[in-house]
Design an enzyme around this catalytic site. Structure first.
Site, PDB file in Angstrom:
ATOM      1  N   SER A   1       0.871  -1.181   0.000  1.00 25.45           N
ATOM      2  CA  SER A   1       0.000   0.000   0.000  1.00 25.45           C
ATOM      3  C   SER A   1       0.904   1.226   0.000  1.00 25.45           C
ATOM      4  O   SER A   1       1.615   1.477   0.964  1.00 25.45           O
ATOM      5  CB  SER A   1      -0.887   0.020   1.235  1.00 25.45           C
ATOM      6  OG  SER A   1      -1.743  -1.087   1.225  1.00 25.45           O
TER       7      SER A   1
ATOM      8  N   MET B   1       3.114   2.305   5.387  1.00 28.06           N
ATOM      9  CA  MET B   1       2.961   1.337   4.315  1.00 28.06           C
ATOM     10  C   MET B   1       2.656  -0.040   4.912  1.00 28.06           C
ATOM     11  O   MET B   1       3.181  -0.389   5.971  1.00 28.06           O
ATOM     12  CB  MET B   1       4.272   1.280   3.522  1.00 28.06           C
ATOM     13  CG  MET B   1       4.273   0.315   2.370  1.00 28.06           C
ATOM     14  SD  MET B   1       5.915   0.254   1.587  1.00 28.06           S
ATOM     15  CE  MET B   1       6.033   1.893   0.905  1.00 28.06           C
ATOM     16  N   CYS B   2       1.825  -0.807   4.221  1.00 28.62           N
ATOM     17  CA  CYS B   2       1.564  -2.176   4.674  1.00 28.62           C
ATOM     18  C   CYS B   2       1.657  -3.126   3.491  1.00 28.62           C
ATOM     19  O   CYS B   2       1.770  -2.710   2.344  1.00 28.62           O
ATOM     20  CB  CYS B   2       0.207  -2.273   5.378  1.00 28.62           C
ATOM     21  SG  CYS B   2      -1.217  -2.229   4.301  1.00 28.62           S
ATOM     22  N   THR B   3       1.624  -4.403   3.805  1.00 30.44           N
ATOM     23  CA  THR B   3       1.669  -5.443   2.788  1.00 30.44           C
ATOM     24  C   THR B   3       0.286  -6.055   2.655  1.00 30.44           C
ATOM     25  O   THR B   3      -0.372  -6.335   3.656  1.00 30.44           O
ATOM     26  CB  THR B   3       2.658  -6.559   3.192  1.00 30.44           C
ATOM     27  OG1 THR B   3       3.914  -5.969   3.509  1.00 30.44           O
ATOM     28  CG2 THR B   3       2.839  -7.554   2.078  1.00 30.44           C
TER      29      THR B   3
ATOM     30  N   THR C   1      -1.326  -6.794   6.249  1.00 27.42           N
ATOM     31  CA  THR C   1      -0.540  -6.788   7.481  1.00 27.42           C
ATOM     32  C   THR C   1       0.095  -5.412   7.611  1.00 27.42           C
ATOM     33  O   THR C   1       0.751  -4.939   6.684  1.00 27.42           O
ATOM     34  CB  THR C   1       0.543  -7.883   7.442  1.00 27.42           C
ATOM     35  OG1 THR C   1      -0.106  -9.143   7.221  1.00 27.42           O
ATOM     36  CG2 THR C   1       1.314  -7.935   8.740  1.00 27.42           C
TER      37      THR C   1
END
Length: 185
Positions: A40, A59-61, A77
């Site tokens: 993201s 930021m995330c995955t 996550t």
């Protein structure tokens, strides 16, 4: 007076429905190419939740996979304080390819999700119209296969978010982090 109020409410509803219909969907959407790991990169929203949490976001995955019945399992996550939090969502495919629905029973919200544009290998721009008993909000997400995107892609995200009525205060390029990064299965 009552007739005038109903007319105003009717026009407002018509405007909201027209706004939803004006959000484009990726032509010739290929769901299987959307699967895998995404980061993201950008998030824009006019929701109260976003306004309250904006300063904490990173930021995330997100891992996207297809279920046996053709829906999307979306697992995100993200860092929250000193922990990593994982959220699973089931996006139910709708008749139009590239359009999905999701209901969050915890928050009492219904989500109309559209993959606006993607080249599958670099980026994906996703718009969501969220309906709750307390009102409606818009969210735009910019996903990337890598932790960085070109200035042109970031500008496209900002431009599209503005086209959805979001202000610069409601648009965020998420700070990078190595915390909670997950590999695709």
């Amino acid at each position: 007076m009552q007739a005038m109020l109903l007319s105003v409410l009717g026009l407002a509803l018509l405007g909201a429905l027209h706004a939803q219909d004006s959000i484009p969907i990726q032509a010739e959407f290929q769901q299987d190419k959307l699967t895998g790991r995404w980061y993201s990169i950008g998030l824009a929203s006019n929701s109260n939740w976003f306004k309250e949490k904006r300063h904490l976001m990173k930021m995330c995955t997100t891992i996207i996979s297809t279920t046996t019945d053709g829906n999307l399992e979306v697992t995100s996550t993200y860092p929250k304080g000193d922990q990593c939090v994982t959220r699973n969502s089931l996006y139910t495919k709708m008749e139009q390819p590239g359009r999905f629905s999701y209901t969050n029973t915890r928050w009492g919200s219904k989500h109309d999700i559209r993959v606006v544009e993607t080249n599958y290998e670099e980026y994906a721009l996703v718009a969501t119209q969220i309906s709750k008993s307390t009102g409606h909000s818009t969210m735009v997400l910019l996903y990337s296969r890598t932790k960085e995107l070109s200035p042109e892609r970031l500008e496209r995200f900002t431009q599209f978010s503005r086209e959805q009525g979001l202000t610069d205060d409601e648009i965020l390029i998420l700070p990078q982090t190595d915390k909670c990064m997950v590999d695709a299965a």
